[in-house]
Scaffold this active site. Sequence first.
Site, PDB file in Angstrom:
ATOM      1  N   THR A 293       0.822  -1.213   0.000  1.00 22.41           N
ATOM      2  CA  THR A 293       0.000   0.000   0.000  1.00 22.41           C
ATOM      3  C   THR A 293       0.856   1.264   0.000  1.00 22.41           C
ATOM      4  O   THR A 293       1.975   1.249   0.532  1.00 22.41           O
ATOM      5  CB  THR A 293      -0.904  -0.008   1.257  1.00 22.41           C
ATOM      6  OG1 THR A 293      -1.512   1.260   1.406  1.00 22.41           O
ATOM      7  CG2 THR A 293      -0.114  -0.312   2.524  1.00 22.41           C
ATOM      8  N   ASP A 294       0.294   2.348  -0.518  1.00 19.64           N
ATOM      9  CA  ASP A 294       1.012   3.635  -0.462  1.00 19.64           C
ATOM     10  C   ASP A 294       1.116   4.159   0.973  1.00 19.64           C
ATOM     11  O   ASP A 294       1.912   5.069   1.240  1.00 19.64           O
ATOM     12  CB  ASP A 294       0.335   4.673  -1.372  1.00 19.64           C
ATOM     13  CG  ASP A 294      -1.113   4.985  -1.008  1.00 19.64           C
ATOM     14  OD1 ASP A 294      -1.662   4.360  -0.083  1.00 19.64           O
ATOM     15  OD2 ASP A 294      -1.703   5.874  -1.664  1.00 19.64           O
ATOM     16  N   GLU A 295       0.330   3.572   1.898  1.00 21.41           N
ATOM     17  CA  GLU A 295       0.364   4.081   3.276  1.00 21.41           C
ATOM     18  C   GLU A 295       1.713   3.844   3.949  1.00 21.41           C
ATOM     19  O   GLU A 295       2.010   4.454   4.974  1.00 21.41           O
ATOM     20  CB  GLU A 295      -0.765   3.466   4.117  1.00 21.41           C
ATOM     21  CG  GLU A 295      -2.119   3.867   3.591  1.00 21.41           C
ATOM     22  CD  GLU A 295      -3.260   3.711   4.587  1.00 21.41           C
ATOM     23  OE1 GLU A 295      -3.003   3.509   5.780  1.00 21.41           O
ATOM     24  OE2 GLU A 295      -4.415   3.795   4.140  1.00 21.41           O
TER      25      GLU A 295
ATOM     26  N   TYR B 157      -1.769  -0.263  11.168  1.00 18.83           N
ATOM     27  CA  TYR B 157      -1.962  -0.974   9.888  1.00 18.83           C
ATOM     28  C   TYR B 157      -0.764  -0.738   8.965  1.00 18.83           C
ATOM     29  O   TYR B 157      -0.153  -1.691   8.463  1.00 18.83           O
ATOM     30  CB  TYR B 157      -3.255  -0.501   9.207  1.00 18.83           C
ATOM     31  CG  TYR B 157      -3.302  -0.842   7.727  1.00 18.83           C
ATOM     32  CD1 TYR B 157      -3.446  -2.162   7.298  1.00 18.83           C
ATOM     33  CD2 TYR B 157      -3.175   0.158   6.752  1.00 18.83           C
ATOM     34  CE1 TYR B 157      -3.463  -2.473   5.932  1.00 18.83           C
ATOM     35  CE2 TYR B 157      -3.197  -0.151   5.399  1.00 18.83           C
ATOM     36  CZ  TYR B 157      -3.341  -1.467   4.992  1.00 18.83           C
ATOM     37  OH  TYR B 157      -3.356  -1.773   3.650  1.00 18.83           O
TER      38      TYR B 157
ATOM     39  N   LYS C  22       2.151  -3.293   7.450  1.00 18.32           N
ATOM     40  CA  LYS C  22       2.391  -3.507   6.016  1.00 18.32           C
ATOM     41  C   LYS C  22       3.848  -3.163   5.676  1.00 18.32           C
ATOM     42  O   LYS C  22       4.471  -3.824   4.842  1.00 18.32           O
ATOM     43  CB  LYS C  22       1.443  -2.646   5.171  1.00 18.32           C
ATOM     44  CG  LYS C  22      -0.020  -3.045   5.245  1.00 18.32           C
ATOM     45  CD  LYS C  22      -0.316  -4.415   4.656  1.00 18.32           C
ATOM     46  CE  LYS C  22      -0.203  -4.485   3.156  1.00 18.32           C
ATOM     47  NZ  LYS C  22      -0.609  -5.825   2.628  1.00 18.32           N
TER      48      LYS C  22
END
Length: 339
Positions: free
Chosen positions: A126-128, A151, A155
Site C-alpha cells: 500500500t502507499d500508506e 496498519y 504492512k
Amino acid sequence: MKRILITGGCGFIGSTFVRLQLNAYPDQEVVNLDKLTYAGNLENLADIASDPRYRFVRGCIADDAFVDDLIAGDRFDAVINFAAESHVDRSLQDSGPFIQTNVVGTQVLLDACRKHQVPRFVQVSTDEVYGSLGPTGFFTEETPLAPNSPYSASKTASDLLVRAYSHSFGFPGLITRCSNNYGPFQFPEKLIPLFISNALQDQALPVYGQGTNVRDWIHVEDHCRGIDAALRRGRLGEVYNFGGREEKTNLEITHLLLSLLNKPASLIRYVADRPGHDLRYAIDCTKAETELGWKPKIPFSTGLRDTIDWYIKRADWVHRIKSGAYLKYYADQYGGRLA
Ligand code: NAD
Ligand code: DAU
C-alpha cells in the site's frame, strides 16, 4: 504460469484478481487460500466457484505447518499475497491481528516459498507505507518509508521482510504499492461503500475531522491489472507503485456521492478525527507505466457511477454483511471450523 496461489482471495481486491486471472488466461489454475475473517466473503466469488480451474482452501497464512503442507503439496509458479487485515480504524482499536496476519503471516509464506522454491512471490502492499504528504508532491518508489498507523506499520514490516529475503537469499520477490481502491465487493467499512450504503438508507455519513484529507482513488480492476503486469513482467527485487491520478478530498467524495444518489447534504455528520490521520496520499506511477506498460484506464467519474449502480443492484450483498447473515452462511458451510 500454470498454477498460482492467491492468498486473501475472498476479500475485495483478491476476489477481483482471481476473477481477472480466470477470465484473462484460459489455462490459468488458481488456488485461493483465505481464512474467511469478517472481511472474507465466499459470495464474492460465487460466479466462478465451480470453475474446474479454481480451488478454495480455507486456512490462515500465519499457520506455518498448514502453509508448508499446502505449498509443498502443489507446484505453484507464483504466490500473490493479498491476505491482510486491511482497515486502519480497526488497527487503531487493536493492532494484534494486524501483526499476526500482516507480519507473521508474510514471514510464514516467505519461508515456505523459499523452502519449496516457488519461483515468484508478489507482495500486495500500500502507499500508506510512505506516510503522509503535504499539499504538494507525490510518492515515488524511492520515498522513504514512514508509516503512521499500526496498519501501515504492519504492512511496512511485511514489505521489509520481502526486501530482506530478496537481499539476503536472492529470494524471487517483488512488491506492489497502490493507492485507495474502490469498486464492487468492497466491505462497507471503507469510506466509499460505507457512505453509499448509509446514504441509500438515509443514515448519517460520518466525515472525520473537516473532511479535507486527500486520497488518490483507483478502480480495483485497474489495480488488479497492475498486479498482473508486475506478476508477469515485473523485475524481481523491485517495487512498483500504482495509483489512479484521481486526487479528491473526502468532502468532495461525500458531496459527489450525495448528488449522484440524490440525497441531501444534511446527512453529513462531522465526527472526531481519526488519530494520526494522514493528510494526503498521491502516487507517481511513472515506473509502472514505463516499465510494465500499464496505466489506469477507468476514470473516477465513470467508475464511481458504476460502483454506485452495483451497490444499488447488490443491496442484498450489503444487507447480508450488515446484518451478519453472511457469517451464518459460513457457520452452516463450515460448522465448527468457523474461526
Ligand atoms: P479485505 O480486507 O477486503 O480482504 C482481506 C482478505 O484477506 C479477506 O478475504 C480475509 O478473509 C483474508 N485474510 C485476512 N487474514 C487472513 C489470514 N490470516 N490468512 C488468510 N486469509 C486472511 O482487503 P482488501 O481491501 O481486498 O486488500 C487486499 C490487500 O491489498 C491487502 O494486503 C491490503 O493491504 C492491500 N491494499 C489495499 C488497498 C485498498 O484500498 N483496499 C490499497 C492498497 C493495498
Ligand atoms: O491508500 C491505500 C489504503 O487505502 C489501503 O492500504 C487500506 O487497506 C484501505 O483501507 C485504504 O485506507 P484509508 O484509511 O485511506 O481508507 P478508508 O476508506 O478507511 O478512509 C478513506 C478516507 O476517508 C480517510 O481519509 C478517512 C476518511 N473516512 C473514512 C471512514 C471509514 C471518513 O472520513 N469517515 C469514515 O467513516
